[in-house]
Design a protein around this motif. Structure first.
Motif, PDB file in Angstrom:
ATOM      1  N   ALA A 478     -10.048 -81.957  71.183  1.00  0.00           N
ATOM      2  CA  ALA A 478     -10.562 -81.087  70.109  1.00  0.00           C
ATOM      3  C   ALA A 478      -9.365 -80.677  69.264  1.00  0.00           C
ATOM      4  CB  ALA A 478     -11.277 -79.864  70.680  1.00  0.00           C
ATOM      5  N   ARG A 479      -8.726 -81.668  68.681  1.00  0.00           N
ATOM      6  CA  ARG A 479      -7.397 -81.428  68.132  1.00  0.00           C
ATOM      7  C   ARG A 479      -7.378 -80.470  66.949  1.00  0.00           C
ATOM      8  NH1 ARG A 479      -6.116 -87.416  65.692  1.00  0.00           N
ATOM      9  NH2 ARG A 479      -7.304 -87.267  63.747  1.00  0.00           N
ATOM     10  N   MET A 480      -6.264 -79.781  66.803  1.00  0.00           N
ATOM     11  CA  MET A 480      -6.069 -78.907  65.648  1.00  0.00           C
ATOM     12  C   MET A 480      -5.463 -79.708  64.511  1.00  0.00           C
ATOM     13  SD  MET A 480      -2.822 -76.425  66.692  1.00  0.00           S
ATOM     14  CE  MET A 480      -3.800 -75.327  67.697  1.00  0.00           C
ATOM     15  N   GLY A 481      -5.685 -79.238  63.306  1.00  0.00           N
ATOM     16  CA  GLY A 481      -5.139 -79.944  62.163  1.00  0.00           C
ATOM     17  C   GLY A 481      -5.198 -79.061  60.935  1.00  0.00           C
ATOM     18  N   SER A 482      -4.767 -79.604  59.815  1.00  0.00           N
ATOM     19  CA  SER A 482      -4.785 -78.808  58.588  1.00  0.00           C
ATOM     20  C   SER A 482      -5.989 -79.158  57.722  1.00  0.00           C
ATOM     21  CB  SER A 482      -3.476 -78.997  57.808  1.00  0.00           C
ATOM     22  OG  SER A 482      -3.188 -80.379  57.714  1.00  0.00           O
ATOM     23  N   ASP A 483      -6.810 -80.089  58.187  1.00  0.00           N
ATOM     24  CA  ASP A 483      -7.939 -80.524  57.374  1.00  0.00           C
ATOM     25  C   ASP A 483      -9.190 -80.619  58.253  1.00  0.00           C
ATOM     26  OD1 ASP A 483      -9.789 -81.871  55.820  1.00  0.00           O
ATOM     27  OD2 ASP A 483      -8.296 -83.260  54.972  1.00  0.00           O
ATOM     28  N   ALA A 484     -10.252 -79.935  57.822  1.00  0.00           N
ATOM     29  CA  ALA A 484     -11.500 -79.921  58.603  1.00  0.00           C
ATOM     30  C   ALA A 484     -12.099 -81.318  58.740  1.00  0.00           C
ATOM     31  CB  ALA A 484     -12.511 -78.985  57.949  1.00  0.00           C
ATOM     32  N   LYS A 485     -11.694 -82.230  57.880  1.00  0.00           N
ATOM     33  CA  LYS A 485     -12.285 -83.567  57.913  1.00  0.00           C
ATOM     34  C   LYS A 485     -11.831 -84.397  59.110  1.00  0.00           C
ATOM     35  CE  LYS A 485     -11.614 -85.014  53.520  1.00  0.00           C
ATOM     36  NZ  LYS A 485     -11.228 -83.766  52.780  1.00  0.00           N
ATOM     37  N   ASP A 486     -10.608 -84.141  59.587  1.00  0.00           N
ATOM     38  CA  ASP A 486     -10.157 -84.974  60.705  1.00  0.00           C
ATOM     39  C   ASP A 486      -9.589 -84.177  61.878  1.00  0.00           C
ATOM     40  OD1 ASP A 486      -7.729 -84.151  59.813  1.00  0.00           O
ATOM     41  OD2 ASP A 486      -6.887 -86.156  59.530  1.00  0.00           O
ATOM     42  N   SER A 487     -10.012 -82.918  61.969  1.00  0.00           N
ATOM     43  CA  SER A 487      -9.603 -82.140  63.147  1.00  0.00           C
ATOM     44  C   SER A 487     -10.725 -81.161  63.486  1.00  0.00           C
ATOM     45  CB  SER A 487      -8.296 -81.399  62.868  1.00  0.00           C
ATOM     46  OG  SER A 487      -8.439 -80.499  61.793  1.00  0.00           O
ATOM     47  N   VAL A 488     -10.630 -80.587  64.690  1.00  0.00           N
ATOM     48  CA  VAL A 488     -11.709 -79.724  65.187  1.00  0.00           C
ATOM     49  C   VAL A 488     -11.398 -78.257  64.950  1.00  0.00           C
ATOM     50  CG1 VAL A 488     -13.067 -79.123  67.250  1.00  0.00           C
ATOM     51  CG2 VAL A 488     -12.282 -81.481  66.909  1.00  0.00           C
ATOM     52  N   THR A 489     -10.103 -77.898  65.053  1.00  0.00           N
ATOM     53  CA  THR A 489      -9.737 -76.487  64.838  1.00  0.00           C
ATOM     54  C   THR A 489      -8.595 -76.389  63.833  1.00  0.00           C
ATOM     55  OG1 THR A 489      -7.886 -76.125  66.392  1.00  0.00           O
ATOM     56  CG2 THR A 489     -10.110 -76.191  67.342  1.00  0.00           C
TER      57      THR A 489
END
Lengths: 541, 231
Positions: A478-489
């Protein structure tokens, strides 16, 4: 960590634990192997040995299966007990560094994290100080120093570690103090290490960090924490506006389905279970599960790359005896050192590893006669001559997320509670196999420098590499990221899709550096919990 | 821990004995040609279905929940063999004096796959040992002279010198050696013999190497032309 941070901030917290209550007073601190069935060896019932702290867990649990896709092999460790895996982890606590948070920027592979090392460095300091970590600041590339006064003094090297350091120095392979969450000085009510008792047994004196001697009792003391054990959570509940209202769980004692309500829901169920809960949660009008508009839940499953070699050193034969138990784990280790040759292209694998080493005059076990021959007084002499002359080298390396490694719900299989189980797909890529080769070659050079002989020639990397999940460092679903398109949180573990649903376990990892994940899980959990507390205070949540 | 004074439960089943008799008949014929007992079969044994340790045993007061299965005669042979593998020396007791045979009984009686494999190997191996001794010496292994016992071991105990046809007995011996060493060196007497000085809580900083141990490794490292860094 979340329970401690939030209760400390004044919030009322209900902690739901699938396993039973556990008190480290149960730990068999000084019990001898000979007092345990089968001298305490690993059995299908107690897969890390009789004295391992794990309760109702392991790779295989009666009535709680998981499945694997054709051609995939994955091992999923569960710990059904208060405090979970913190009760038996190795306590190795290596900080991730600048490179580790921006892997894609460096080599184009995987994804970057949504923040930089400098953003999290103060949180590492706070976590390390709270937990109690021994180690040294060596200023090595991508192995950051801790802040002043954060680390505790590491224990002295033992003879075989000094021996390895001499070999390493000669070929520019660093052998430096390890970092472990083991106290060498008293903090609060926790005692320092008394230099005995395997940490995996659980530590009733509180020296080896586990949440059941620290965060959980501290959170209880605030009067704000309620714990329900035997509560198998399987679904997050939503209201019509899409906000989380609580969770649904099975009360194992009665077999009844119950609901718990709250303003914020925090999932810290472990990488596998968190993905399972999200994917099993029903969301009106959607089929992909909860918080999964990106389609990334269950994806990017990573584990640490593991392999090992072992060597016998005639130079260490018959060395003078003394008590080498020490901190019952690493005093020294080999951090990755070859970053420059990766950049220059001389090394054909993009990411690094570290080496955990073992070779003490340890508590003899059932393997003490391994490789010996004959019988009688010459056999006794061989046993004694070889004791403490063998060193094991264990690779712990970075895996890059790949499209073939993920978990999903197996709609055909349910566990004994009736909850659909996880199905794993897993595959190593060429990057990891080449990394194993690098490790094997580097260790051979070190062993050779010290006049040692390999116990056996290392296997081909595809055979030598661990199975997925075997190192019990699974992260990324459920990886974190800076973009809702390719991350979960987002970077604070808040799911993009549900404003009051947070994740504070290893599933939020965007990459799996070679460093053992627990200290980073706790650090991220502290940072995320602080963000939750702020939002609660300001009325945002 | 195992109660070594508990009565031995004789659970080796009759079918095994029968298979053995059949095997022994064949041996008798081979023995007449001077080939020893190497023609014996090593029959599979039925798996033990007793209760195991479970996923949540009491760790501070362990019990062995499964019944022990070796016969008194098998235990005697086990003790004899263990004491040949690692004879007592001076103040160091022989394995039979520190519970090693009882431990091997606990081991081969355990309801787990690895231990089941060892049970097949060991129960059959012990029978082989007696048959071999009877063929060679006219008496079971424990009644044979020490030199006659060693003559048998010399054919199975050294990996590069295993007598042709005795590979299976050699495998049996290897397991017995490994179990005997493991069982012995996990006792306090074994710790004293090997020099394990841990499992001893201390206060203050970890003491690290003794001056003698430090001086020794310094000599080793410098003798190799490498740089010594004190701990």
């Amino acid at each position: 960590m979340a329970a401690w941070m939030l209760t400390k901030a004044g919030a009322s917290v209900l902690m739901l634990e699938a396993g039973r209550d556990y008190n480290p007073d149960e730990a068999p601190m000084l019990n001898m192997a000979m007092d345990a069935p089968l001298r305490g060896i690993n059995t299908p019932d107690k897969e890390f040995g009789f004295y391992d702290a794990t309760v109702d867990g392991g790779w295989k649990m009666p009535g709680e299966p998981y499945t694997m896709a054709e051609g995939s092999e994955f091992m999923w460790w569960r710990s059904r007990m208060l405090g979970g895996r913190t009760n038996h982890w190795a306590r190795n606590s290596f900080r991730m560094g600048e490179y580790d948070f921006k892997p894609k920027t460096r080599d184009g592979l995987g994804v970057d994290w949504p923040f930089e090392y400098k953003d999290i460095a103060p949180w590492y300091d706070r976590t390390e100080k709270l937990v109690g970590v021994y180690g040294s600041n060596d200023g090595l590339e991508n192995h950051p120093n801790s802040g002043p006064g954060v680390l505790q003094t590491p224990p002295k090297f033992r003879v075989w570690e000094t021996f390895l350091k001499a070999g390493g120095d000669a070929i520019n392979v660093p052998v430096v103090a390890a970092r472990r969450a083991v106290l060498t000085k008293k903090i609060d009510e926790r005692s320092p290490c008394y230099w005995a008792s395997g940490c995996g047994r659980g530590c009733s004196i509180g020296a080896a960090f586990q949440t059941t001697t620290s965060l959980i009792p501290w959170a209880k003391k605030t009067g704000k924490l309620t714990i329900a054990t035997g509560a198998m959570v399987y679904e997050v509940l939503l209201d019509s506006s899409g906000k989380a209202t609580g969770v649904r769980y099975i009360d194992k004692a009665t077999g009844t389905h119950k609901e718990a309500k709250g303003r914020v829901v925090v999932l810290a169920a472990s990488t596998g279970e968190t993905a399972r809960i999200l994917l099993n949660s029903q969301v009106a009008g959607r089929s992909e599960g909860l918080a999964n508009s990106s389609g990334q839940v269950g994806r990017n499953l990573m584990d640490t790359v593991g392999s090992s070699v072992s060597a016998y050193f005639p130079q260490l034969e018959g060395r003078p005896r003394y008590n080498e138990d020490g901190a019952m784990g690493l005093h020294a280790y080999i951090p990755f050192w070859d970053y420059k040759r990766i950049v220059s292209g001389e090394v054909d694998t993009p990411r690094g590893y570290h080496v955990e080493i073992g070779g003490s005059f340890g508590d003899p076990g059932m393997g003490v006669g391994g490789g010996l021959d004959g019988y009688g007084s010459s056999l006794r002499a061989d046993v004694k001559r070889r004791y403490g002359a063998r060193i094991g080298f264990t690779q712990r390396g970075e895996m890059i997320p790949n499209a073939s490694s993920f978990c999903s719900i197996d709609t055909n299989t349910k566990d004994k509670f009736g909850i659909p189980v996880l199905k794993f797909n897993f595959a190593w890529a060429d990057h990891e196999l080449k990394q194993v080769k690098h490790f094997q070659n580097a260790m051979k050079e070190l062993i050779d420098k010290l006049g040692g002989t390999l116990v056996s020639e290392p296997a081909d990397p595809a055979k030598a590499i661990s199975k997925g999940g075997e190192i019990i460092h699974e992260v990324g679903t459920a990886r974190m990221g800076s973009d809702a398109k390719d991350s979960v949180t987002n970077q604070f573990g808040k799911t993009w899709d549900v404003d009051n649903l947070y994740i504070t376990d290893g599933s939020v990892f965007a990459s799996k550096a070679h460093k053992n994940p627990t200290i980073t899980i706790m650090t991220l959990a502290m940072r995320s919990s602080d963000s939750i507390a702020t939002r609660l205070r300001t009325g945002e949540l | 821990m195992t109660d070594t004074t508990a009565p031995v439960i004789i659970a080796i089943d009759r079918r095994v004995t029968l298979k053995w008799l059949m095997g022994a008949l064949a041996v008798g014929q081979l023995a007449a040609c001077g080939d020893g007992a190497k023609g014996l079969s090593w029959p599979e044994l039925e798996a033990i279905s007793a209760t195991g340790i479970g996923k949540d045993p009491n760790l501070t007061d362990p019990v062995v929940p499964w019944p022990l299965t070796l016969t008194a005669a098998q235990l005697e042979t086990t003790a004899e063999l263990a004491d040949l593998i690692l004879p007592g020396e001076g103040a160091i007791p022989a394995p039979s004096k520190v519970g090693v045979p009882a431990f091997i009984n606990e081991w081969v009686s355990a309801p787990y796959p690895d231990q089941h494999s060892d049970r097949v190997l060991i129960v059959n191996g012990l029978a082989w040992l007696d048959e071999e001794s009877k063929v060679r010496n006219g008496v079971p292994f424990i009644r044979a002279e020490a030199s006659a016992q060693k003559a048998i071991l010399d054919d199975i105990a050294f990996k590069d010198k295993v007598k042709a046809g005795l590979e299976k007995p050699a495998e049996f011996f290897g397991r017995m050696r490994s179990l005997t060493l493991g069982a012995f060196y996990t006792t306090r007497e074994g710790w004293a013999d090997i020099g394990y000085m841990g499992n001893t809580p201390g206060t203050g900083d970890y003491a690290g190497p003794t001056p003698e141990a430090a001086a020794h490794i310094k000599g080793v490292i410098e003798g190799m032309g490498l740089k010594y860094t004190p701990a």
